[in-house]
Structure formats: structure tokens, C-alpha cells
Enzyme design. Structure first.
Site, PDB file in Angstrom:
ATOM      1  N   ALA A 186      14.003  -5.870  12.245  1.00  0.00           N
ATOM      2  CA  ALA A 186      12.730  -6.536  11.956  1.00  0.00           C
ATOM      3  C   ALA A 186      12.759  -7.109  10.545  1.00  0.00           C
ATOM      4  CB  ALA A 186      11.589  -5.534  12.105  1.00  0.00           C
ATOM      5  N   CYS A 189      12.392   2.738  17.898  1.00  0.00           N
ATOM      6  CA  CYS A 189      11.619   2.539  16.669  1.00  0.00           C
ATOM      7  C   CYS A 189      10.789   3.789  16.353  1.00  0.00           C
ATOM      8  CB  CYS A 189      10.711   1.319  16.792  1.00  0.00           C
ATOM      9  SG  CYS A 189       9.813   1.031  15.265  1.00  0.00           S
ATOM     10  N   LYS A 237      17.848   0.141  23.918  1.00  0.00           N
ATOM     11  CA  LYS A 237      18.434   0.697  22.694  1.00  0.00           C
ATOM     12  C   LYS A 237      17.639   1.939  22.320  1.00  0.00           C
ATOM     13  CE  LYS A 237      19.465  -0.541  17.908  1.00  0.00           C
ATOM     14  NZ  LYS A 237      18.322  -0.003  17.147  1.00  0.00           N
ATOM     15  N   ASN A 260      26.113   2.730  17.815  1.00  0.00           N
ATOM     16  CA  ASN A 260      25.442   2.158  16.639  1.00  0.00           C
ATOM     17  C   ASN A 260      25.189   3.284  15.633  1.00  0.00           C
ATOM     18  OD1 ASN A 260      22.043   1.496  15.891  1.00  0.00           O
ATOM     19  ND2 ASN A 260      23.713   0.304  15.029  1.00  0.00           N
TER      20      ASN A 260
HETATM   21  C1  LIG Z   1      15.303  -3.376   8.173  1.00  0.00           C
HETATM   22  C2  LIG Z   1      15.590  -2.779   9.525  1.00  0.00           C
HETATM   23  C3  LIG Z   1      14.863  -3.219  10.615  1.00  0.00           C
HETATM   24  C4  LIG Z   1      15.126  -2.694  11.889  1.00  0.00           C
HETATM   25  N1  LIG Z   1      14.439  -3.190  12.968  1.00  0.00           N
HETATM   26  C5  LIG Z   1      14.787  -2.779  14.218  1.00  0.00           C
HETATM   27  C6  LIG Z   1      14.223  -3.397  15.379  1.00  0.00           C
HETATM   28  O1  LIG Z   1      13.429  -4.333  15.296  1.00  0.00           O
HETATM   29  N2  LIG Z   1      14.598  -2.915  16.597  1.00  0.00           N
HETATM   30  C7  LIG Z   1      15.506  -1.880  16.733  1.00  0.00           C
HETATM   31  O2  LIG Z   1      15.829  -1.481  17.859  1.00  0.00           O
HETATM   32  N3  LIG Z   1      16.059  -1.311  15.650  1.00  0.00           N
HETATM   33  C8  LIG Z   1      15.747  -1.740  14.425  1.00  0.00           C
HETATM   34  N4  LIG Z   1      16.380  -1.203  13.338  1.00  0.00           N
HETATM   35  C9  LIG Z   1      17.440  -0.210  13.541  1.00  0.00           C
HETATM   36  C10 LIG Z   1      18.805  -0.893  13.639  1.00  0.00           C
HETATM   37  O3  LIG Z   1      18.861  -1.760  14.754  1.00  0.00           O
HETATM   38  C11 LIG Z   1      19.938   0.154  13.754  1.00  0.00           C
HETATM   39  O4  LIG Z   1      19.735   0.923  14.912  1.00  0.00           O
HETATM   40  C12 LIG Z   1      19.972   1.082  12.573  1.00  0.00           C
HETATM   41  O5  LIG Z   1      19.858   0.360  11.358  1.00  0.00           O
HETATM   42  C13 LIG Z   1      21.285   1.889  12.548  1.00  0.00           C
HETATM   43  O6  LIG Z   1      22.394   1.043  12.495  1.00  0.00           O
HETATM   44  P1  LIG Z   1      23.176   0.717  11.116  1.00  0.00           P
HETATM   45  O7  LIG Z   1      23.609   2.028  10.536  1.00  0.00           O
HETATM   46  O8  LIG Z   1      24.318  -0.161  11.545  1.00  0.00           O
HETATM   47  O9  LIG Z   1      22.190   0.033  10.215  1.00  0.00           O
HETATM   48  C14 LIG Z   1      16.127  -1.691  12.058  1.00  0.00           C
HETATM   49  C15 LIG Z   1      16.832  -1.255  10.944  1.00  0.00           C
HETATM   50  C16 LIG Z   1      16.597  -1.795   9.702  1.00  0.00           C
HETATM   51  C17 LIG Z   1      17.416  -1.315   8.525  1.00  0.00           C
END
Ligand SMILES: Cc1cc2nc3c(=O)[nH]c(=O)nc-3n(C[C@H](O)[C@H](O)[C@H](O)COP(=O)(O)O)c2cc1C
Length: 334
Positions: free
Chosen positions: A28, A110, A149, A210
Site C-alpha cells: 500500500a 493485513c 496471500k 514471502n
Molecule cells: C509499506 C507496506 C505496505 C504493504 N501493503 C500490503 C498490501 O497492500 N497488501 C498485502 O497483502 N501486503 C502488504 N504488505 C506486506 C507485504 O506484501 C509483504 O508481505 C511483507 O512486507 C513481507 O515481505 P518482505 O519481507 O519482502 O517485505 C505491505 C508491506 C509494506 C512494507
């Protein structure tokens, strides 16, 4: 960067054949059209919109509908929706059907209060009956590829991942992404990749891992350790979209190089142009201020530049500050 010399491992989600196994996470406020297009140039096989309110879509709210805007160059595209009402989710899926998105993703991860208090996001992990109903209704409305997810569960001691992932498969999901932290953890602690391994073992649809893939080698490690079919990258791509091409190079046995200052500058300028095109100069300047903090993290002399752009209000001062900084870096590099 050098061309890839071997054919990368591929991932297939329902009818959608992806060119490799690397997916940009929905984020987001981050994964807007400009960011997705830029990441795509670095080889990501699939990009995802940020989470979009199903209710907002069904009310035809202009701002919410705006999140569905896409560009043919970013296809295949996944659109992620969130909500808690089966009929609303199905109606939202019908609206997404009018776009070119090939994949619809349901948000079950979320943990933000505003979202879980409505019963959406990770709160759905506590309500398997409702989740079943949502997937059933959405499946009826959405004939294209459907994914979800999810987090590992609601809180430690209540491991749900396996049951929920199986439910999703039984109800007709084409793939599942798992971010193995509990909702109650937010982003604290480390993601527990052993949960990805367990989910992968118990499903026959593709599983995308992930969580905490921050360096190129982490992606290969995750796939090797967990056996996941794909790897999704979120924070590791912010300010560092090169991570995707670097992973593909590593997979091909080539040691990736860091982008040069010139490559970095050109990339940032292109990102900026795309933002200007899609959100206008004012919005682009605001967003770019935040992105530049990421893009310049760890670069020489970045702290003064980062301090300076924090104060910048308009587009021309921002581009001037950027020009000055990158010219100084290029001069230093000679
Ligand atoms: C700023 C931000 C916004 C996110 N928004 C969403 C979202 O809209 N939908 C979602 O499923 N996950 C969202 N996430 C989670 C990420 O998709 C991901 O699952 C999480 O960051 C872990 O992965 P990473 O370690 O590669 O960052 C968000 C994460 C961050 C940091």
C-alpha cells in the site's frame, strides 16, 4: 546489466505462465503503476497492485477505482482486493473483470487495525467459514486465476497456515502466497520460513514464499530451503528494484554488479517521469521525496542530500537538488 545466460525457473498460476519465479509484493502506498512498471524493467515476472477495498470498488469510489489503472507493459498484473463480505467481494471481482488483470488476489494478511476490525485481511484467518464463503462467491464471479496471500495465522500458538492453505486449495485457488509471520507480530521478529516448507509440502497448487528476502541471495536460499515455487519480494525492492535482475543473474551463475551512479540516476529520473505522467507533478514530487530517501540509502554524501530534500516543496527545487547531488556523485566516481 548483462543478459541472462540460462533459462530461469518458471512459475505457472492457473492459466498464467510467468516468465520466471519472482513476484513483486503488494504494498500500500508503494506499488502504484509507476513503481510496478519500473520493477518490471528489472525482470519481475509478476507485479501486484496495492490492496484495494472491495467495498470502495462496489461503491464506485473514484479514488478506489483509480487503483485499478494499469499499463499493458506491466502485464501479467495481479489485483489484490480486501473485504469481509462474500457478496461484496464477488461484486468487486466482477468489477476487476472489466480490467486486463489476469490474476485476482485476496488479502488474508493485513494486520492493520482499521482493516481487521471490519473482519477483513488477517481477521479472515479466524473465520474459516466466512473465508470459505468468500472464496466460493469470488470463484463464481471470477473465471481467471485466483490467488490469496496470507500470514502464518493470527498469533503464535495458533498455527493456522496449513489448514487455511488447504481450504484455499479446496475452494479452487490457483496459488497461495505465505508471509510466515503471525498477524499479531506486524513486522517484528523474523519470518519463519519453515512454515512455507510445511505449506508447500501439503499443497499441490503453487506456493509463493514471502518474507525477509532483502538481498539477492536470500531469494535463492528461500526457494532452496522451502521448495517454494515462487518468491515474493516487498521491502527488499523499495529503493532497490535491481534486486530482481540481480537474483536472475545469480540464478544464471553470474555475480551481479551494483548499478552504477549513472544507471541509478537514469532509473530514478525515469521513475520520476512516470510518476509525473500518472499522478501529476505535485503528487510526483511528494512521492519522489519519500522514494529518494530509499534510493539514496547508503550512497556517499547522502545524508546532506536526504536532509535537503526533506525541506523541498516543489518540483523544480527537487529536480535541482537531485541534479546537484548526482552530478557530485558522478564527478566523485571519475
Ligand atoms: C509499506 C507496506 C505496505 C504493504 N501493503 C500490503 C498490501 O497492500 N497488501 C498485502 O497483502 N501486503 C502488504 N504488505 C506486506 C507485504 O506484501 C509483504 O508481505 C511483507 O512486507 C513481507 O515481505 P518482505 O519481507 O519482502 O517485505 C505491505 C508491506 C509494506 C512494507
Amino acid at each position: 546489466m548483462a543478459a541472462y545466460q540460462t533459462i530461469p525457473h518458471k512459475l505457472r498460476i492457473g492459466p498464467v505462465e510467468l516468465k520466471n519465479w519472482l513476484v513483486l509484493a503488494p504494498m500500500a502506498g508503494i506499488t502504484n503503476i509507476a513503481f510496478r512498471l519500473m520493477v518490471k524493467t528489472q525482470g519481475a515476472a509478476l507485479v501486484t497492485t496495492e490492496m484495494i477495498s472491495a467495498k470502495g470498488l462496489t461503491l464506485y469510489q473514484e479514488r478506489t477505482l483509480g487503483y485499478l489503472k494499469s499499463d499493458p507493459r506491466e502485464r501479467p498484473l495481479a489485483v489484490q482486493i480486501f473485504g469481509s463480505e462474500p457478496r461484496t467481494m464477488a461484486k468487486a471481482a466482477e468489477i476487476v473483470l472489466d480490467t486486463e488483470a489476469q490474476i485476482l488476489d485476496i488479502n488474508l494478511g493485513c494486520p492493520v487495525r482499521k482493516v481487521v476490525k471490519t473482519g477483513a485481511g488477517a481477521a479472515l484467518l479466524l473465520e474459516p467459514g466466512r473465508l470459505r464463503e468468500i472464496i466460493r462467491e469470488v470463484r463464481k464471479a471470477w473465471p481467471r486465476a485466483l490467488t490469496a496471500k496470507m500470514r502464518a495465522g493470527w498469533k503464535p500458538g495458533h498455527p493456522l497456515a496449513m489448514d487455511m492453505a488447504r481450504l484455499l486449495e479446496d475452494m479452487g485457488a490457483d496459488a497461495v502466497t505465505i508471509h510466515p509471520r503471525y498477524a499479531s507480530q506486524g513486522f517484528s521478529g523474523k519470518s519463519d520460513w519453515s512454515i512455507i516448507t510445511e505449506v508447500k509440502k501439503s499443497l499441490s497448487i503453487p506456493v509463493i514464499g514471502n518474507g525477509d528476502v532483502l538481498r539477492p541471495e536470500d531469494a535463492l536460499k528461500m526457494r532452496e530451503i522451502t521448495g517454494s515455487d515462487g518468491v515474493m519480494i516487498g521491502r527488499g525492492a523499495i529503493g532497490n528494484p535491481w534486486i530482481f535482475s540481480q537474483i536472475l543473474l545469480l540464478e544464471a551463475g553470474i555475480t551481479p554488479q551494483k548499478p552504477t551512479i549513472r544507471e541509478r540516476r537514469e532509473f530514478i529520473e525515469e521513475h520520476f517521469q512516470l510518476l509525473c505522467h500518472h499522478v501529476g507533478q505535485h503528487g510526483a514530487a511528494r512521492m519522489m521525496r519519500g522514494l529518494l530517501l530509499w534510493y539514496t540509502k547508503g550512497l556517499p554524501m547522502s545524508s546532506r542530500f536526504r536532509g535537503a530534500i526533506g525541506m523541498v516543496k516543489d518540483l523544480s527545487s527537487l529536480t535541482r537538488a537531485m541534479d546537484l547531488y548526482f552530478s557530485a556523485l558522478e564527478e566523485r566516481d571519475k
